[in-house]
Scaffold this motif. Structure first.
Motif, short mmCIF file in Angstrom:
data_model
loop_
_atom_site.label_atom_id
_atom_site.label_comp_id
_atom_site.label_asym_id
_atom_site.label_seq_id
_atom_site.Cartn_x
_atom_site.Cartn_y
_atom_site.Cartn_z
N ARG A 3 0.97 -1.28 0.47
CA ARG A 3 0.12 -0.19 0.13
C ARG A 3 1.09 0.94 -0.28
N ILE A 4 1.75 1.21 0.60
CA ILE A 4 2.63 2.22 0.82
C ILE A 4 3.33 2.92 -1.25
N ASP A 5 3.61 2.20 -1.37
CA ASP A 5 4.30 1.74 -3.00
C ASP A 5 3.16 2.69 -3.94
N ASN A 6 1.93 2.19 -2.86
CA ASN A 6 0.29 2.53 -3.89
C ASN A 6 0.50 4.40 -4.04
N ASP A 7 0.21 4.33 -2.23
CA ASP A 7 0.44 5.70 -2.27
C ASP A 7 1.72 7.21 -2.20
N LEU A 8 2.68 5.87 -2.75
CA LEU A 8 3.55 7.63 -3.18
C LEU A 8 3.26 7.39 -4.39
N LEU A 9 3.12 6.12 -5.99
CA LEU A 9 2.97 6.47 -7.00
C LEU A 9 1.95 7.05 -7.41
N SER A 10 0.40 7.08 -6.38
CA SER A 10 -0.70 7.95 -6.47
C SER A 10 0.07 9.38 -6.48
N GLN A 12 3.10 10.42 -6.83
CA GLN A 12 4.36 11.65 -7.80
C GLN A 12 2.75 11.73 -8.90
N GLU A 13 2.07 10.41 -8.87
CA GLU A 13 1.41 11.13 -10.46
C GLU A 13 0.50 11.64 -11.08
N ALA A 14 -0.15 12.26 -9.16
CA ALA A 14 -0.85 13.21 -9.46
C ALA A 14 -0.04 14.52 -9.57
N ALA A 184 -5.81 13.73 -2.64
CA ALA A 184 -5.15 14.83 -2.00
C ALA A 184 -4.43 15.45 -2.58
N ALA A 185 -2.93 14.77 -2.82
CA ALA A 185 -2.07 15.81 -3.33
C ALA A 185 -2.43 16.58 -4.78
N LEU A 186 -3.49 16.13 -5.99
CA LEU A 186 -4.67 17.14 -6.52
C LEU A 186 -5.11 17.69 -6.43
#
Length: 497
Positions: A3-10, A12-14, A184-186
């Motif tokens: 999940r941590i990797d998925n959150d970080l990727l999300s 960065q993508e945002a 949230a990053a978006l």
């Protein structure tokens, strides 16, 4: 992948999505209205052609509603909406007053972040994309996890059609690695200008924390009042058709009926003739416990299900032609599930002795939940209609029309929209059916038409009049009024020479 990797990727993508959108929007901001309109026309045409396919896909992925009604909404969002906005002037000089020498210039807000719902994933996505590009904005979507395949599909169609017509790459984008942190990053990115949320209430708080302007359609809890002068057969037919449309997932749809005592029995008989099943007290209690989970969130097992399916979930056998389930209620409270929004064909039924008491009941319901959204009144008494319109804490008062279709502007001349603003009372900043005009800033232009001397001359006249007036009042109190006025005017003229 954890999940941590998925959150970080999300996340960065945002960031990349917003940065690309920012650069694309700089180009888009230079486009004249005619060029934007050409792009929007191609987007609408492409999604119109796929409206049925997308409706079926949406229903299969989410299990919500009826694909046939989603098909209608997809046509509404692509064809009906496009015809409404195609001639609108939104960017550039949008109005000019030659007599008063002023102009209004529409300026895109920039980069918009949009969250579409799982209940209306296709139509809401089409609608938001069309009004964003029409107004010269870039838009990035965070798809709802329960409808990510469908939303991704419709956005791929929109992006291809738009870019083939000249839209800069990146002006429409969407988050493919879904995570709350990415969404949230978006929202929090410094280059995000505006957030649009429809049907994702848990993300409204995240949007508010971002400090960005947010347009959100709040929960609907609209009562339908049937007044004694109403055409009862039409009123009941409208309510049933509206409440069963897409199995009740549209936020504008009726959540309760309030009827005057003198016509209550007639209304109930007409409801039964139209496929309503009135629950017993025990059945109401059993169903009421099924609406919400322990954390207060809506139970997804009842969302967008038919009345027959909802009844089966509590072990209740009803006729296959049952269209709505109705629970007779007396009181409104936050703990009464029938006093809240129910995204399925279930209605509460209240009886009040006259329209004034019915008015108060409707206010109670709206304050409990649904403040700022929608109310329906069925009446031929214009006085009562106006009293309701003047006093209800809502953004839309619909008269003698199905709420689901009237609220979104299909059976009324309200702007065709799938995001219905709830105003300040509902926690937003607009009460409009959100249109391209809500996605621009208006730059005011005013030409000089007066000189500073024009203003100061007026001040001098007033000061001179006050000075002479005070002098005359002090020295000539005993002089008669005619003589006093004549001398005052002579002294005033002498000082102004």
């Amino acid at each position: 992948m954890n999940r941590i990797d998925n959150d970080l990727l999300s996340v960065q993508e945002a960031r990349i999505l917003v940065e690309n959108a920012r650069e694309a929007q700089k180009i888009l901001a230079t486009y004249p209205q005619e060029k934007l309109d050409k792009i929007v026309g191609r987007m609408a045409e492409a999604t119109y052609k796929c409206a049925k396919e997308l409706a079926i896909m949406s229903h299969e992925e989410t299990g919500f509603g009826k694909w046939q009604d989603k098909f209608i909404k997809n046509i509404f969002a692509s064809d009906f909406l496009y015809k409404k906005i195609k001639d609108m002037k939104v960017v550039g000089i949008i109005s000019e007053d030659k007599e008063n020498r002023t102009m209004d210039i529409g300026v895109p807000v920039g980069v918009i972040v949009a969250l579409p719902p799982s209940t209306n994933p296709v139509s809401t996505t089409i609608y938001k994309a069309l009004i964003a590009i029409k107004s010269g904005n870039a838009i990035i979507f965070s798809p709802h996890p329960k409808a990510k395949k469908t939303i991704g599909k419709v956005l791929d169609i929109l992006i291809q059609a738009a870019e083939e017509s000249g839209l800069p790459s990146g002006a429409i984008g969407y988050l493919r690695t879904l995570a709350v942190d990415g969404t949230a990053a978006l929202m929090n990115h410094q280059d995000t200008s505006l957030i649009m949320i429809t049907g994702v209430p848990q993300m409204v708080k995240v949007a508010n924390i971002s400090g960005k302007p947010t347009i959100n359609g709040g929960p609907g809890n609209g009562p339908a009042f049937i007044e004694r002068s109403a055409d009862i057969k039409k009123a009941v037919a409208d309510i049933i058709a509206s409440r069963t449309f897409d199995n009740g997932v549209v936020s504008a749809s009726e959540q309760s009926i309030v009827a005057e005592d003198c016509i209550a029995d007639e209304v109930k008989d007409e409801l039964r003739r139209n496929g309503a099943y009135f629950l017993t007290v025990l059945e109401s209690e059993r169903l009421g416990k099924f609406f919400y989970r322990h954390d207060g969130s809506m139970n997804p097992e009842i969302v967008g299900k038919s009345a027959v399916e909802v009844a089966r979930r509590i072990g209740l056998s009803v006729s296959e032609d049952t269209k709505v389930l109705i629970s007779e209620q007396k009181y409104v409270s936050p703990t009464n599930p029938y006093s809240r929004e129910k995204l399925c064909p279930v209605l509460a039924f209240y009886v009040e002795k006259d329209w004034m008491n019915a008015c108060e009941k409707c206010i109670e319901l709206l304050i409990n939940e649904g403040r700022g959204h929608t109310l329906v009144i069925h009446s031929n008494n214009e006085h009562v209609i106006r009293e309701f319109a003047l006093k209800k804490p809502v953004s839309r008062v619909l008269v003698n029309t199905p709420a689901t279709l009237g609220g979104i502007g299909a059976t009324t001349n309200l702007f065709p929209a799938l995001t219905l603003g709830c105003g300040a009372s509902g926690g937003g900043f607009t009460s409009d059916n959100v249109s391209p005009m809500n996605l621009i800033n208006i730059r005011k232009v005013g030409y000089g038409v007066r000189q500073l001397e024009d203003l100061t001359t007026g001040v001098q006249v007033v000061e001179a009049a006050e000075s002479v007036g005070n002098s005359c009042f002090a020295s000539q109190r005993s002089i008669d009024s005619t003589h006093d006025l004549k001398e005052l005017l002579e002294k005033l003229l002498e000082q102004l020479r």
